[in-house]
Enzyme design. Structure first.
Site, mmCIF file in Angstrom:
data_model
loop_
_atom_site.group_PDB
_atom_site.id
_atom_site.type_symbol
_atom_site.label_atom_id
_atom_site.label_comp_id
_atom_site.label_asym_id
_atom_site.label_seq_id
_atom_site.Cartn_x
_atom_site.Cartn_y
_atom_site.Cartn_z
ATOM 1 C CG HIS A 91 -2.043 -1.062 0.910
ATOM 2 N ND1 HIS A 91 -2.017 -2.302 1.476
ATOM 3 C CD2 HIS A 91 -3.091 -1.046 0.053
ATOM 4 C CE1 HIS A 91 -3.039 -3.004 1.011
ATOM 5 N NE2 HIS A 91 -3.704 -2.265 0.154
ATOM 6 N NE ARG A 127 -6.218 0.398 -2.344
ATOM 7 C CZ ARG A 127 -5.770 0.450 -3.611
ATOM 8 N NH1 ARG A 127 -5.698 1.597 -4.241
ATOM 9 N NH2 ARG A 127 -5.389 -0.649 -4.231
ATOM 10 N NE ARG A 177 -11.096 -1.635 -0.317
ATOM 11 C CZ ARG A 177 -9.831 -1.865 -0.629
ATOM 12 N NH1 ARG A 177 -9.524 -2.836 -1.454
ATOM 13 N NH2 ARG A 177 -8.860 -1.128 -0.122
ATOM 14 C CD GLU A 179 -9.491 -8.008 -1.834
ATOM 15 O OE1 GLU A 179 -8.491 -7.417 -2.255
ATOM 16 O OE2 GLU A 179 -10.276 -7.502 -1.012
ATOM 17 C CG ASN A 191 -2.959 -4.850 -5.815
ATOM 18 O OD1 ASN A 191 -2.500 -4.994 -6.941
ATOM 19 N ND2 ASN A 191 -3.485 -3.714 -5.401
ATOM 20 C CG ASP A 192 -5.102 -8.428 -0.934
ATOM 21 O OD1 ASP A 192 -4.053 -8.665 -0.317
ATOM 22 O OD2 ASP A 192 -5.801 -7.422 -0.725
ATOM 23 N NE ARG A 209 -0.894 -5.794 -1.429
ATOM 24 C CZ ARG A 209 -2.117 -5.264 -1.540
ATOM 25 N NH1 ARG A 209 -3.186 -5.952 -1.174
ATOM 26 N NH2 ARG A 209 -2.284 -4.053 -1.998
ATOM 27 C CB CYS A 233 -10.102 -2.324 -8.584
ATOM 28 S SG CYS A 233 -10.339 -3.476 -7.233
HETATM 29 C C1 PEP Z 1 -6.293 -5.526 -4.401
HETATM 30 O O1 PEP Z 1 -6.076 -6.308 -3.481
HETATM 31 O O2 PEP Z 1 -5.978 -5.749 -5.588
HETATM 32 C C2 PEP Z 1 -6.954 -4.225 -4.143
HETATM 33 C C3 PEP Z 1 -7.319 -3.438 -5.132
HETATM 34 O O3 PEP Z 1 -7.135 -3.836 -2.858
HETATM 35 P P1 PEP Z 1 -5.938 -3.317 -1.914
HETATM 36 O O4 PEP Z 1 -4.740 -3.063 -2.785
HETATM 37 O O5 PEP Z 1 -6.415 -2.090 -1.228
HETATM 38 O O6 PEP Z 1 -5.725 -4.463 -0.967
HETATM 39 MG MG MG Z 2 -7.008 -6.064 -1.550
#
Ligand code: PEP
Ligand code: MG
Length: 583
Positions: free
Chosen positions: A191, A299, A335, A434, A457-458, A468, A505
């Site tokens: 993040h 977010r 979200r 995710e 991402n997750d 990550r 996303c």
């Molecule tokens: C993700 O996990 O891809 C996502 C968009 O949410 P975040 O990056 O806030 O965990």
């Molecule tokens: Mg996520």
């Protein structure tokens, strides 16, 4: 001059003196004192040293365990170090002759002590290094007292150097003064990295021990595109990177110009929507300027970093109201809060967990502490009267979890009805996909959820068992892993077959090379960091759906992530040639 390589997370070149934060986030700037301040500053150092000695002696005396003797020996050694001439003589000497502040003198001398020991690369001596760090921190704590400064107020341009930066520290960086930042740890989809991009600050993470190797005032070059960091460059290198930085800016400009002229469709006229990922409502203005069709991911957990664990309904409402005003009728996808793991766990007083990414984060926390979700949903439904809104639950892993979240939303509606408070009743409720368990059983969710947004991402982290945020496994974090691609394709196929809106996303959607394959899978809604939009818009206008499909089919016939990446990169080079846009 020294060169280090890390993980590039936010493009651009920054050149400025380093501002080193130690692991307790003390700022140790290179500052000087006036001649008439020398005596007072020497006394201040001596007071800090004697307080540190007193603290250690108290700790030693308070140990009542069977290991009393051993522990006592460790603290005796710490006390002896504080009596060593390197500390009792060399630090005062630097204050007197170089006119360093005591804090800066301490950090210089400890760096000198620690560097050769670290170079031995021996496990026993590494432990001794930690002892030195411990003493240094104790001295600095006593010197700085409450004087640890705020990173949101800086008086000159700097490159921030830290072991790590929390997302909330990153969010509050003074954008005008922080030219770039670099950290020891971190990964490309952490993040902190996502925020650096949103703020447009060049950044490199995963540099190992850089925060211990640099002194405040060292001149740094940060190349956030290649991941290269140069310490105290010579003139020729500095000039080369100044030109490179200009090159990046020129490329960006050319891309913006091309995007402004581009159709908002693929080459063969198929509509493609680009939504923005935002952390704060004030990002909306830039997103719209860059052509956003709305917000695909707000977010909202960042609200908690500002107001603490319990923002009131009115505080939530005000932010959503501002967001709708900025969006002027375009859709806002909220979200619900996704904190825990690396986001704000300590700031909002959550218990420390052994495995926070697998722990009580996100929807799990919302269901454990429903009042948090209730407050937020009340505000979101009321604010939805001001503009089109979608609500989205994060980290859903099972149908039961989604239903539990939906029940809370339904209960909120019933409460608002009872209280006679106006709100919008037809707000769609969707979910992030995710967690692999949700992707694998996506057919069960099509009955439940109004829309899907794939959080790559997750999804990558949980599918490949790759943290990550961890630089040691960053090379294993592969969006093009066939396992990940199959899951993504499965979700998109199911959504399309069932007429459910679907978007991606995660960071993947904003990278040109991955966006083409997603288009080929049938994706038409992309939710990305605003600064990626011009490149994506240009790319989409130059490719036909048929070409993208063919490419996706070819990629899915390959068994290695690296081969797939090579294939996709070649396609992007064809569509957005370096010759036209520069590197
Ligand atoms: C993700 O996990 O891809 C996502 C968009 O949410 P975040 O990056 O806030 O965990
Ligand atoms: Mg996520």
């Amino acid at each position: 001059m020294e060169i280090k390589n890390g993980i590039p997370v936010s493009p651009g070149v920054a050149i400025a003196p380093a501002l080193v934060l130690d692991s307790e986030s003390f700022r140790i700037p290179r500052r000087f004192i006036r001649k008439d301040e020398v005596e007072t500053e020497l006394k201040r150092f001596e007071l800090a040293r004697s307080r540190a000695l007193g603290e250690i002696s108290d700790i030693r005396d308070s140990v009542h365990s069977v290991a009393k003797e051993e522990v006592g020996l460790i603290f005796d050694a710490h006390m002896r170090m504080l009596e060593d001439p390197l500390i009792t003589k060399e630090i005062p000497e630097k204050i007197k002759t170089k006119r360093y502040t005591p804090e800066y003198a301490v950090s210089r001398v400890f760096k000198k002590i620690v560097k050769p020991i670290k170079e031995l690369n021996d496990a026993y001596f590494i432990q001794r290094v930690n002892d030195f760090y411990d003493i240094q921190k104790r001295l600095l704590r006593n010197l700085l007292g409450q004087r640890a400064h705020d990173l949101s107020k800086l008086d000159r341009k700097v490159v921030v150097v830290a072991h790590d930066l929390t997302p909330s520290q990153t969010a509050t960086l003074d954008k005008k003064m922080v030219a770039g930042f670099i950290t020891d740890v971190g990964g490309a989809t952490s993040h902190t990295a996502i925020l650096a991009n949103a703020l447009g600050i060049p950044a490199v993470v995963g540099l190992g021990t850089i925060s211990g190797d640099i002194s405040g005032g060292d001149v740094m070059i940060v190349d956030g595109k290649s991941g290269r960091v140069i310490i105290n460059p010579d003139d020729a290198t500095r000039a080369k990177y100044e030109a490179r930085g200009q090159g990046y800016l020129d490329r960006e400009k050319r891309m913006y110009e091309a995007a402004a002229k581009a159709e908002r469709t693929t080459k063969d006229g198929e509509n493609v929507n680009l939504y923005a990922n935002i952390e704060w409502d004030d990002e909306i203005e830039l997103a719209l300027r860059l052509g956003a069709d709305g917000v695909g991911l707000f977010r909202t957990e960042f609200i908690y970093s500002k107001f603490g664990a319990h923002p009131t309904e009115e505080q939530h409402f005000e932010i959503y109201k501002r967001a709708h005003a900025a969006l002027q009728g375009k859709t806002l996808t909220l979200r619900t809060m996704d904190f825990g793991a690396d986001k704000f766990a300590s700031e909002v007083g959550l218990e420390k967990e052994e495995n926070p990414f697998l722990g009580c984060r996100s929807i799990r926390l919302s269901l454990r502490e429903p009042h948090l979700l209730i407050t937020q949903v009340r505000a979101a439904l009321r604010a939805a009267l001001l503009g089109p809104t979608r609500l989205m639950l994060p980290m859903v892993g099972s149908v039961e979890e989604f239903r539990a979240g939906k029940l809370i939303v339904d209960n909120v509606k019933a409460d608002l009805d009872r209280e006679g408070i106006a709100y919008r009743k037809d707000v769609p409720l969707g979910m992030m996909v995710e967690v692999p368990s949700a992707a694998l059983t996506i057919d069960s969710f099509v009955e439940e959820s109004d829309f899907f947004s794939i959080g790559t991402n997750d999804l990558v982290q949980y599918t490949l068992a790759v943290d990550r945020n961890n630089q040691y496994v960053a090379n294993l974090f592969k969006h093009t892993s066939p396992a990940v691609l199959r899951l993504i394709k499965m979700v998109i196929d199911n959504a399309i077959a069932n007429n459910k809106p679907v978007s991606v996303c995660g960071e993947m959607a904003g990278e040109a090379r991955y966006a083409v394959i997603l288009l080929g899978f049938g994706l038409r809604d992309f939710s990305v960091g605003p600064t990626s939009m011009p490149e994506l818009r240009t790319l989409m206008s130059r490719v036909t759906v048929e070409e993208a499909k063919k490419l996706a089919d070819k990629a899915m016939s390959l068994s290695s992530a690296d081969e797939i990446t090579d294939l996709l990169e070649a396609e992007v080079e064809r569509l957005l040639p370096s010759e036209e846009f520069g590197e």
